[in-house]
Design an enzyme around this catalytic site. Structure first.
Site, PDB file in Angstrom:
ATOM      1  N   SER A 169      15.445 -27.654  40.296  1.00 58.96           N
ATOM      2  CA  SER A 169      15.266 -28.927  39.595  1.00 58.96           C
ATOM      3  C   SER A 169      16.002 -28.874  38.264  1.00 58.96           C
ATOM      4  O   SER A 169      16.228 -27.787  37.707  1.00 58.96           O
ATOM      5  CB  SER A 169      13.768 -29.160  39.342  1.00 58.96           C
ATOM      6  OG  SER A 169      13.550 -30.203  38.426  1.00 58.96           O
ATOM      7  N   TYR A 173       6.466 -25.157  34.917  1.00 62.81           N
ATOM      8  CA  TYR A 173       7.320 -25.715  35.971  1.00 62.81           C
ATOM      9  C   TYR A 173       8.762 -25.257  35.781  1.00 62.81           C
ATOM     10  O   TYR A 173       9.418 -24.815  36.735  1.00 62.81           O
ATOM     11  CB  TYR A 173       7.232 -27.235  35.934  1.00 62.81           C
ATOM     12  CG  TYR A 173       8.108 -27.939  36.960  1.00 62.81           C
ATOM     13  CD1 TYR A 173       7.819 -27.857  38.313  1.00 62.81           C
ATOM     14  CD2 TYR A 173       9.206 -28.690  36.558  1.00 62.81           C
ATOM     15  CE1 TYR A 173       8.617 -28.506  39.256  1.00 62.81           C
ATOM     16  CE2 TYR A 173      10.004 -29.344  37.486  1.00 62.81           C
ATOM     17  CZ  TYR A 173       9.705 -29.245  38.835  1.00 62.81           C
ATOM     18  OH  TYR A 173      10.493 -29.885  39.768  1.00 62.81           O
TER      19      TYR A 173
END
Length: 311
Positions: free
Chosen positions: A160, A186
């Site tokens: 990501s 994350y």
């Protein structure tokens, strides 16, 4: 090093990327394939003729998806099997079951994002790191023989642009010293996914195995349930079909044969950036492609999974 480019881009769909490509006789394993881009990745590979195994936490949902894929593609060689990548015992059992025949494509797609409270697995790992990275690392190692037997396998890890939020903090992977932060947790896990691709390519290229990581783009899915939904400006958003394009490119397109250890977005290799861009222009942080970081993370990962995977 020259960046890899293809004729495809931001608006290309997974079907565009695999148009005219025959994957008959090849087997793909996809994690997290009951929602979002995982379903579209599985459907597109099946439509091209691949045998597809969906590794899923909820087997009932997985069976519903396989039935839908079989109906829409006419490919009967699609199945679902129980796999919880946050549980290393589940990973071990899945790898033992599906590591007996060649695996040509492993797509590490399952993921969670920005859990609001610190959560740990039964093995004591921070949940985002465990789900997004460690379980996939264990699965990749567990399937090494099957990947080698394929004679030209590819490992694809869905990372990501969130990797730009944090490097891997090796001395505190599980937030035992730092205050927990949902977004840096994350980011760390998604940086680790890129480093996995570097490590696999360095160690296993001689076995005919290469690996790459990717940013699928901003797609409205359940991934954003803890962040109040997708906040990316509309002009920078993708459909699910567009979001799966880079995954299937790296898994199956002849345009990237033999390419490994790199990070892609919009179906092309990303340039290295020296700070986090604010204009949605993308890019990959140098720490995510660093060979020393990849080697260190690999060794740490082996130490974390060995006690359970050898049991």
């Amino acid at each position: 090093m020259t960046l890899i480019t293809t004729p495809f881009g931001f608006r290309s769909t997974a079907a565009d990327v695999l148009a005219g490509i025959d994957l008959s006789g090849r087997r793909a394993i996809i994690t997290g394939a009951t929602s979002g881009i995982g379903v579209e990745t599985a459907r597109t590979l099946a439509a091209a003729g691949a045998d597809v195994v969906l590794g899923v936490r909820r087997l009932d949902a997985g069976r519903q998806i396989t039935a839908q894929i079989t109906e829409s593609t006419g490919n009967p060689n699609v199945e679902a099997a129980t796999l919880d990548v946050a549980d290393l015992v589940s990973v071990r059992d899945f790898a033992a079951r599906y590591g007996l025949a060649p695996v040509h494509m492993l797509i590490n797609n399952a993921g969670i994002m920005a859990l609001p409270e610190l959560s740990r697995t039964e093995q004591g790992r921070e949940m985002q790191f465990a789900t997004n990275y460690l379980g996939h690392f264990a699965l990749t190692l567990g399937l090494h023989r099957a990947l080698r037997a394929a004679g030209g396998a590819r490992v694809v890890s869905v990372s990501s642009s969130g990797h730009l939020l944090s490097p891997v903090v090796f001395d505190d992977l599980d937030y035992r010293f730092r205050p927990y932060d949902p977004l840096t947790a994350y980011g760390q896990s998604k940086t680790a996914d890129v480093l996995l691709s570097v490590g696999v390519t360095e160690r296993w290229r001689r076995d005919g195995i290469v690996a790459n990581a990717l940013n699928p783009g901003a797609i409205a899915t359940g991934l954003q349930k803890h962040t109040g939904g997708l906040r990316t400006p509309v002009q920078h958003r993708k459909t699910i079909e567009q979001g799966a394009a880079t995954s299937v490119l790296l898994a199956a397109s002849p345009l990237v044969d033999g390419i490994g250890g790199r990070y892609f977005e919009d179906c092309n290799e990303s340039p290295i950036v020296t700070q986090r861009p604010q204009d949605f222009s993308g890019g990959v942080a140098p720490y995510a492609l660093d060979h020393d970081n990849a080697a260190r993370l690999w060794d740490i990962g082996v130490g974390l999974i060995d006690p359970l995977l050898s049991g």
